[in-house]
Motif scaffolding. Sequence first.
Motif, short mmCIF file in Angstrom:
data_model
loop_
_atom_site.label_atom_id
_atom_site.label_comp_id
_atom_site.label_asym_id
_atom_site.label_seq_id
_atom_site.Cartn_x
_atom_site.Cartn_y
_atom_site.Cartn_z
N GLN A 168 0.81 -1.22 0.00
CA GLN A 168 0.00 0.00 0.00
C GLN A 168 0.85 1.29 0.00
O GLN A 168 0.58 2.23 0.72
N GLY A 169 1.91 1.29 -0.81
CA GLY A 169 2.76 2.48 -0.88
C GLY A 169 3.78 2.58 0.24
O GLY A 169 4.50 3.58 0.33
N PHE A 170 3.86 1.57 1.07
CA PHE A 170 4.84 1.51 2.15
C PHE A 170 5.84 0.39 1.86
O PHE A 170 5.49 -0.62 1.24
N ILE A 171 7.06 0.57 2.34
CA ILE A 171 8.06 -0.49 2.28
C ILE A 171 8.09 -1.18 3.64
O ILE A 171 8.22 -0.53 4.67
N GLN A 172 7.92 -2.50 3.61
CA GLN A 172 8.00 -3.25 4.85
C GLN A 172 9.48 -3.52 5.14
O GLN A 172 10.20 -4.04 4.30
N VAL A 173 9.92 -3.13 6.34
CA VAL A 173 11.35 -3.18 6.64
C VAL A 173 11.58 -3.77 8.03
O VAL A 173 10.65 -3.91 8.83
N TYR A 174 12.87 -4.05 8.28
CA TYR A 174 13.29 -4.41 9.63
C TYR A 174 14.48 -3.51 9.98
O TYR A 174 15.48 -3.44 9.23
N ASP A 175 14.36 -2.83 11.11
CA ASP A 175 15.40 -1.92 11.57
C ASP A 175 16.32 -2.68 12.52
O ASP A 175 15.96 -2.95 13.67
N HIS A 176 17.53 -3.04 12.04
CA HIS A 176 18.43 -3.82 12.87
C HIS A 176 19.06 -3.01 13.99
O HIS A 176 19.43 -3.57 15.03
N ARG A 177 19.19 -1.70 13.83
CA ARG A 177 19.74 -0.88 14.91
C ARG A 177 18.84 -0.89 16.13
O ARG A 177 19.31 -0.96 17.26
N ARG A 178 17.54 -0.83 15.87
CA ARG A 178 16.57 -0.76 16.98
C ARG A 178 15.89 -2.11 17.23
O ARG A 178 15.07 -2.21 18.15
N GLU A 179 16.18 -3.07 16.37
CA GLU A 179 15.64 -4.43 16.49
C GLU A 179 14.12 -4.42 16.53
O GLU A 179 13.49 -4.96 17.45
N ARG A 180 13.54 -3.82 15.48
CA ARG A 180 12.08 -3.81 15.38
C ARG A 180 11.65 -3.72 13.92
O ARG A 180 12.33 -3.07 13.12
N PRO A 181 10.55 -4.36 13.58
CA PRO A 181 10.02 -4.26 12.22
C PRO A 181 9.13 -3.03 12.09
O PRO A 181 8.80 -2.36 13.07
N GLY A 182 8.72 -2.74 10.85
CA GLY A 182 7.82 -1.62 10.64
C GLY A 182 7.64 -1.32 9.18
O GLY A 182 8.08 -2.08 8.30
N TYR A 183 7.02 -0.16 8.94
CA TYR A 183 6.73 0.28 7.58
C TYR A 183 7.16 1.74 7.43
O TYR A 183 7.00 2.55 8.35
N VAL A 184 7.67 2.06 6.25
CA VAL A 184 8.09 3.42 5.97
C VAL A 184 7.62 3.78 4.57
O VAL A 184 7.59 2.92 3.67
N ARG A 185 7.21 5.02 4.38
CA ARG A 185 6.75 5.48 3.08
C ARG A 185 7.84 5.30 2.02
O ARG A 185 9.00 5.58 2.27
N SER A 186 7.45 4.84 0.83
CA SER A 186 8.43 4.52 -0.20
C SER A 186 9.19 5.75 -0.67
O SER A 186 10.36 5.63 -1.07
N HIS A 187 8.58 6.96 -0.63
CA HIS A 187 9.29 8.14 -1.11
C HIS A 187 10.32 8.66 -0.10
O HIS A 187 11.10 9.55 -0.43
N GLN A 188 10.33 8.07 1.08
CA GLN A 188 11.29 8.50 2.10
C GLN A 188 12.55 7.63 2.12
O GLN A 188 13.45 7.88 2.92
N VAL A 189 12.61 6.64 1.24
CA VAL A 189 13.77 5.75 1.17
C VAL A 189 14.13 5.50 -0.29
O VAL A 189 13.36 5.81 -1.20
N ARG A 190 15.32 4.94 -0.49
CA ARG A 190 15.73 4.45 -1.80
C ARG A 190 16.16 3.00 -1.61
O ARG A 190 16.92 2.69 -0.68
#
Length: 467
Positions: A45-67
């Motif tokens: 839905q326009g979000f990238i599903q990611v895992y943040d290894h620095r903070r050890e948590r999953p989540g979603y971030v808007r696709s235009h905010q990342v490459r």
Amino acid sequence: MLATLVVIALVVQDQAPLRAAPQDSAARQATLWQGEWLEVRGERQGFIQVYDHRRERPGYVRSHQVRVYRLEETSVSRLQAVVEFLKDTSGSEALGIGYAAALLRAAPASQVGPELFDALGTMADRLARRATSNKTNDAALAAHLDVAASYGVKLVSFEREGRTRVCYDGEAFRRVLALGGSPEARVRAALALTRPECIDPAMGPVEAQSLNEWRSTVLEQVDAAKLPAYLANRLHLRRAEVYAALAYQLSRRGEAQRGAKASERSVEELARVLKAELAEEDKPVYAAAAVRVGASRHAVEPAVERPGSGPVLELAQGQPGETCMRLVDAKEPKAVLSERCTYGLVWPGSVRRSAQGSTVTVAVQMLESWTELWVFHQEGGAWVLDTVAPAATEPVLGYVELAGFSPDGSRVLVAREALVEGRVKSSFQLLKRETLMPEKSAERVEDFGSFQRWSSADWRGRTVAVR
């Protein structure tokens, strides 16, 4: 964990929210900053599903905010283009460091050269400068420093001149010198590694000497002949500053021969500067380097025997680290006219006596970049000692040197240069022998006719005050 990543999302916007679900109304898991890496696990839905290894948590971030990039050879050209662009983009250092780290992971070893480390070092160094100049509690800057640290970029800080100085430890620049690189990249690396403002002021004299010997080795790894004139000037100025410091430090430890060679080298490097090619921002650096060289230039002067009658200045060891000066009559050496001991570095080759025998002067270097003129002179029937300082300021950067005597011996000619109110100021003065108070002065020797006529050929041939 990063070693297992194949596809990453590199955050390109500050304060990007990491959401618990692919919705802008979902709870914020964390606040992300440019340059951070996230492992890509899908898209919804326009979000990238990611895992943040620095903070050890999953989540979603808007696709235009990342490459999104795959950490493989096919991404190398794209990553290189962005690193090259961000290398000179102020304010985007953390993002550039993130891209450089991604490029190091994606590129095969054969494609990792000094250019990448030049870019990485340049961005890390500029981030440290931003942190030093920042006078407010900038949350974004603090976050960028944390991002850089997460990639192994080491920044050190210490108190200097009443403020916190942040410096990059220079690991990437060391790699530039080790791998080769263009002459411009090598001089950037050498100048960054030897920056004087990044020397810990709490460092002891033994450590300082070792550091300056290492700094001189680093600077010698760059060939000035292959550089544009303005960059060669910067290299010569840094070398002049380093060798001037070594002249003092080596002489202080009793290594007079090595100190003399360092002093001679500092004068040579200063002379190689092409003033017509000095960049505007380098002119204050040139003036300060000349003062440092002037403060230690007496190290190369041999002690001169002064035959005939009149006062003679004898030097002898006092307490450990102390030098005692005794002014005696040449005809009656046991008759001490005046005596003074000092922990300053007394330069034997600087001793001068007026033709009438009424004045004897000697240069005493009190600090690495602060040299005074000590004047033994007759007052009535007695001999007194007075000190002429470079300026009436805190002893930080300055020197004063004898330029000669008036024909009748009633006046003493001196040249002074010192850092006053943030600027190097020069003056050429005529002092009364009895009081050592200025009778006449000028900022340029060309504007002082009697100074030009009476100054000694010995001084004119050695001084750096006229340049």
